[in-house]
Motif scaffolding. Structure first.
Motif, PDB file in Angstrom:
ATOM      1  N   ALA A  32      40.367  33.859  42.086  1.00 56.54           N
ATOM      2  CA  ALA A  32      40.952  35.014  42.558  1.00 56.54           C
ATOM      3  C   ALA A  32      41.842  35.429  41.307  1.00 56.54           C
ATOM      4  O   ALA A  32      41.765  36.795  41.010  1.00 56.54           O
TER       5      ALA A  32
ATOM      6  N   ASN B  15      46.832  44.897  45.989  1.00 61.23           N
ATOM      7  CA  ASN B  15      46.060  44.242  47.244  1.00 61.23           C
ATOM      8  C   ASN B  15      45.561  42.880  46.678  1.00 61.23           C
ATOM      9  O   ASN B  15      45.838  41.856  47.670  1.00 61.23           O
ATOM     10  N   ARG B  16      44.956  42.698  45.605  1.00 60.12           N
ATOM     11  CA  ARG B  16      44.513  41.495  45.209  1.00 60.12           C
ATOM     12  C   ARG B  16      45.681  40.510  44.752  1.00 60.12           C
ATOM     13  O   ARG B  16      45.553  39.296  45.314  1.00 60.12           O
TER      14      ARG B  16
ATOM     15  N   ARG C 163      46.885  38.954  48.242  1.00 63.93           N
ATOM     16  CA  ARG C 163      45.848  38.035  48.856  1.00 63.93           C
ATOM     17  C   ARG C 163      46.049  36.846  47.870  1.00 63.93           C
ATOM     18  O   ARG C 163      46.116  35.705  48.745  1.00 63.93           O
ATOM     19  N   ILE C 164      46.419  37.002  46.683  1.00 65.01           N
ATOM     20  CA  ILE C 164      46.621  35.565  45.831  1.00 65.01           C
ATOM     21  C   ILE C 164      47.917  34.968  46.432  1.00 65.01           C
ATOM     22  O   ILE C 164      47.888  33.696  46.597  1.00 65.01           O
TER      23      ILE C 164
ATOM     24  N   GLU D 241      39.186  42.274  36.021  1.00 67.70           N
ATOM     25  CA  GLU D 241      39.161  43.610  36.569  1.00 67.70           C
ATOM     26  C   GLU D 241      40.127  44.359  35.581  1.00 67.70           C
ATOM     27  O   GLU D 241      39.957  45.407  35.115  1.00 67.70           O
TER      28      GLU D 241
ATOM     29  N   HIS E  28      44.975  48.871  44.623  1.00 70.39           N
ATOM     30  CA  HIS E  28      43.660  47.873  44.460  1.00 70.39           C
ATOM     31  C   HIS E  28      44.142  46.733  43.940  1.00 70.39           C
ATOM     32  O   HIS E  28      44.134  45.486  44.292  1.00 70.39           O
ATOM     33  N   LEU E  29      45.080  46.699  42.885  1.00 74.58           N
ATOM     34  CA  LEU E  29      45.564  45.427  42.049  1.00 74.58           C
ATOM     35  C   LEU E  29      46.567  44.836  42.917  1.00 74.58           C
ATOM     36  O   LEU E  29      46.558  43.717  42.944  1.00 74.58           O
TER      37      LEU E  29
ATOM     38  N   ALA F   9      39.382  36.492  38.872  1.00 74.15           N
ATOM     39  CA  ALA F   9      38.855  38.099  39.263  1.00 74.15           C
ATOM     40  C   ALA F   9      39.760  39.117  38.863  1.00 74.15           C
ATOM     41  O   ALA F   9      39.402  40.284  38.470  1.00 74.15           O
ATOM     42  N   PHE F  10      40.974  38.945  39.313  1.00 72.45           N
ATOM     43  CA  PHE F  10      42.050  39.694  38.880  1.00 72.45           C
ATOM     44  C   PHE F  10      42.136  40.183  37.319  1.00 72.45           C
ATOM     45  O   PHE F  10      41.953  41.389  37.023  1.00 72.45           O
TER      46      PHE F  10
END
Length: 96
Positions: free
Chosen positions: A55, A20-21, A24-25, A62, A17-18, A58-59
């Protein structure tokens, strides 16, 4: 369990999950680079830059939430109150 001072054991799901974030960044950053190279209008680039900032924030939120739920909670339960000072320092850095 001194989980956050040198390394942290994460589940494969959390890692995925991390990452993937972060991917995207990275894609957003490459997009901004392309905009600069193509001579895009300043406000268009600034809007994309603001999206990257959101973004990254948000990372960070989390990751911080997970840190508090695991590392901070575990250290407090173990009597390591210095973790609170560490948390205050990182919060101050994130809020700059």
């Amino acid at each position: 369990m001194d989980c956050c001072h040198q390394s942290k054991q994460r589940s494969q799901e959390e890692i995925k999950h991390l990452l993937n974030r972060l991917s995207r960044i990275e894609g957003q950053i490459r997009g901004i680079r392309g905009m600069v190279e193509r001579g895009a209008y300043c406000t268009d680039i600034l809007m994309q830059s603001a999206a990257v900032t959101a973004a990254v924030n948000a990372f960070n939120k989390e990751l911080l939430a997970n840190h508090v739920r695991t590392c901070v909670a575990d250290d407090i339960r173990a009597g390591n109150d210095e973790i609170i000072d560490e948390l205050v320092v990182i919060l101050q850095k994130l809020m700059k």
